[in-house]
Scaffold this active site. Structure first.
Site, PDB file in Angstrom:
ATOM      1  N   LYS A   1      45.374   5.256  41.869  1.00  0.00           N
ATOM      2  CA  LYS A   1      44.217   5.669  42.456  1.00  0.00           C
ATOM      3  C   LYS A   1      44.152   7.448  42.712  1.00  0.00           C
ATOM      4  CE  LYS A   1      43.103   1.336  41.993  1.00  0.00           C
ATOM      5  NZ  LYS A   1      42.992   0.099  42.866  1.00  0.00           N
TER       6      LYS A   1
ATOM      7  N   ASP B   1      45.158  -2.753  53.115  1.00  0.00           N
ATOM      8  CA  ASP B   1      45.248  -2.174  51.594  1.00  0.00           C
ATOM      9  C   ASP B   1      44.231  -1.200  51.650  1.00  0.00           C
ATOM     10  OD1 ASP B   1      44.552  -2.232  49.380  1.00  0.00           O
ATOM     11  OD2 ASP B   1      43.776  -4.128  48.833  1.00  0.00           O
TER      12      ASP B   1
ATOM     13  N   TRP C   1      38.147  -7.015  46.604  1.00  0.00           N
ATOM     14  CA  TRP C   1      39.510  -6.835  46.780  1.00  0.00           C
ATOM     15  C   TRP C   1      40.003  -7.809  48.236  1.00  0.00           C
ATOM     16  CZ3 TRP C   1      42.313  -6.385  42.878  1.00  0.00           C
ATOM     17  CH2 TRP C   1      41.873  -5.711  41.840  1.00  0.00           C
TER      18      TRP C   1
HETATM   19  C1  PLP Z   1      43.000  -1.348  42.558  1.00  0.00           C
HETATM   20  C2  PLP Z   1      43.163  -2.277  43.891  1.00  0.00           C
HETATM   21  C3  PLP Z   1      44.033  -3.307  43.928  1.00  0.00           C
HETATM   22  C4  PLP Z   1      44.818  -3.668  42.814  1.00  0.00           C
HETATM   23  O1  PLP Z   1      45.755  -2.958  42.423  1.00  0.00           O
HETATM   24  P1  PLP Z   1      46.587  -3.272  41.479  1.00  0.00           P
HETATM   25  O2  PLP Z   1      47.585  -2.347  41.398  1.00  0.00           O
HETATM   26  O3  PLP Z   1      46.041  -3.282  40.176  1.00  0.00           O
HETATM   27  O4  PLP Z   1      47.307  -4.738  41.606  1.00  0.00           O
HETATM   28  C5  PLP Z   1      43.914  -3.773  45.237  1.00  0.00           C
HETATM   29  N1  PLP Z   1      43.216  -3.586  46.381  1.00  0.00           N
HETATM   30  C6  PLP Z   1      42.208  -2.433  45.986  1.00  0.00           C
HETATM   31  C7  PLP Z   1      41.472  -2.273  47.409  1.00  0.00           C
HETATM   32  C8  PLP Z   1      42.091  -1.698  44.873  1.00  0.00           C
HETATM   33  O5  PLP Z   1      41.495  -0.525  44.749  1.00  0.00           O
END
Ligand code: PLP
Length: 360
Positions: free
Chosen positions: A195, A171, A102
């Protein structure tokens, strides 16, 4: 009703209580004779939902008053671009820590807007750790330092937030609300809801208001944080139903004891699986150094990779769903987000032991 044990990496399990609540008021929300998804986002009823969700999020995370709380769309992936668009503030360089899939995607997206420097990387060791801070090369002229608190695919998590002299951007897509985080140490934190916070469709951004108002001129209005903040995240029609369900999930977190309770539960759940892996004598393996193992996602591999598809098939038959590893990594991955309870982790650990007894 038979509920599966759901280990999906996202969209992921929601608390049954939240689903039941939404079910109960699905056709008639608060005596309106309408479903939440049928009412205007400008109505008093919805504005109350939005205000309550923000108040609850601020309470859960101790968000300081000088931070804006935004409920946006486009997922965490859009933040990969929205962050540099809004936070460069006349600077031309940004620092990134590369710790897995990511952060790699965040880096590639940011290159369109600025000179990205990799301040530290664990790519050489296969993303099995967070590189040691002594090895980072931080740029004091960077607009910000970006890190991925929990690498959802590789199962690597920061033991502590990085120290930096520039604004810290996080993030926290797969870890926000899974444990306490010191918001005040960050310039900006972002996470999509699907999540640990709710269903897909809402992305939460917490941002220090001192960083706003320096967006690149190309930034579309709907991607401008300052404008979104001024419009209470309603520059255009928001994802009202996702926002509402996120609000119910926030209430559930508050009601069931907040982040300290959740943090302990997440450590206990993942602890069960790491112990099962480490006790397997190499039948199962997790490649992450113990100090950096995630309390959200537990990826693991079978020594005999040919057995992985058998493992997944039998797990599904036993009601253990969503265990297939990310397509880029392969193997197995168990995501143990907030709504996955200890019984699910115990059921998986038992299944792993049984599977090894038969196949090992
Ligand atoms: C799931 C995830 C993303 C992407 O999320 P989306 O909502 O699908 O764009 C980005 N960074 C991390 C750490 C993730 O777990």
């Amino acid at each position: 009703m038979a509920r599966s044990y759901n280990f999906s990496a996202g969209p992921a399990a929601l608390p049954l209580e939240v689903l039941q609540e939404a079910h109960e008021e699905f056709f008639d929300f608060a005596g309106t004779g309408m479903s939440v998804m049928e009412i205007s986002h400008r109505s008093g009823v919805f504005i109350d939902i939005a205000r309550q969700a923000e108040a609850d999020l601020r309470a859960i995370l101790n968000v300081p008053d000088n931070y804006k709380v935004l409920f946006l769309q486009g997922g965490a992936s859009l933040q990969f671009s929205q962050v540099p668009m809004n936070l460069l503030r006349g600077r031309t360089r940004a620092d990134y820590l590369h710790t897995g899939l990511w952060s790699g995607k965040a880096i590639e997206a940011a290159r369109r807007y600025c000179a990205v420097r990799i301040a530290g990387s664990s790519a050489p060791t296969g993303f099995d750790r967070v590189p040691a801070p002594e090895e980072w090369r931080l740029d004091p002229g960077a607009a910000y330092l970006h890190y991925t608190e929990n690498e959802t695919v590789h199962g690597v998590q920061f033991p502590a937030a990085p120290e930096a002299s520039v604004p810290l951007v996080c993030d926290a897509c797969s870890s926000l609300l899974s444990k306490p985080i010191d918001v005040s140490r960050h310039g900006l934190i972002y996470a999509a809801a699907q999540k640990n916070m709710g269903p897909a469709g809402v992305t939460v951004v917490l941002v220090d208001e001192a960083l706003l108002d320096g967006a690149l001129p190309i930034t579309p209005d709907v991607l401008n944080y300052a404008q979104a903040a001024r419009a209470d995240s309603m520059l255009n029609t928001p994802a009202t139903f996702s926002w509402y369900l996120t609000g119910l999930t926030l209430r559930w977190i508050l009601r069931t004891g907040g982040l300290d309770r959740i943090h302990q539960a997440n450590q206990a759940k993942t602890g069960l699986l790491y112990r099962a892996i480490d006790a397997s004598g190499g039948f199962y393996a997790n490649k992450v150094l113990p100090a950096f193992r995630s309390i959200n996602n537990v990826p693991f591999f079978l020594a005999d990779t040919a057995l992985e598809s058998v493992f997944l098939r039998q797990a599904e038959s036993a009601g253990l769903m969503g265990l297939k590893g990310h397509s880029s990594a392969g193997g197995i991955r168990a995501s143990l987000y907030n709504a996955v309870d200890l019984r699910a982790a115990a059921a998986l650990a038992d299944f792993m032991a049984d599977f090894q007894r038969v196949r090992g």
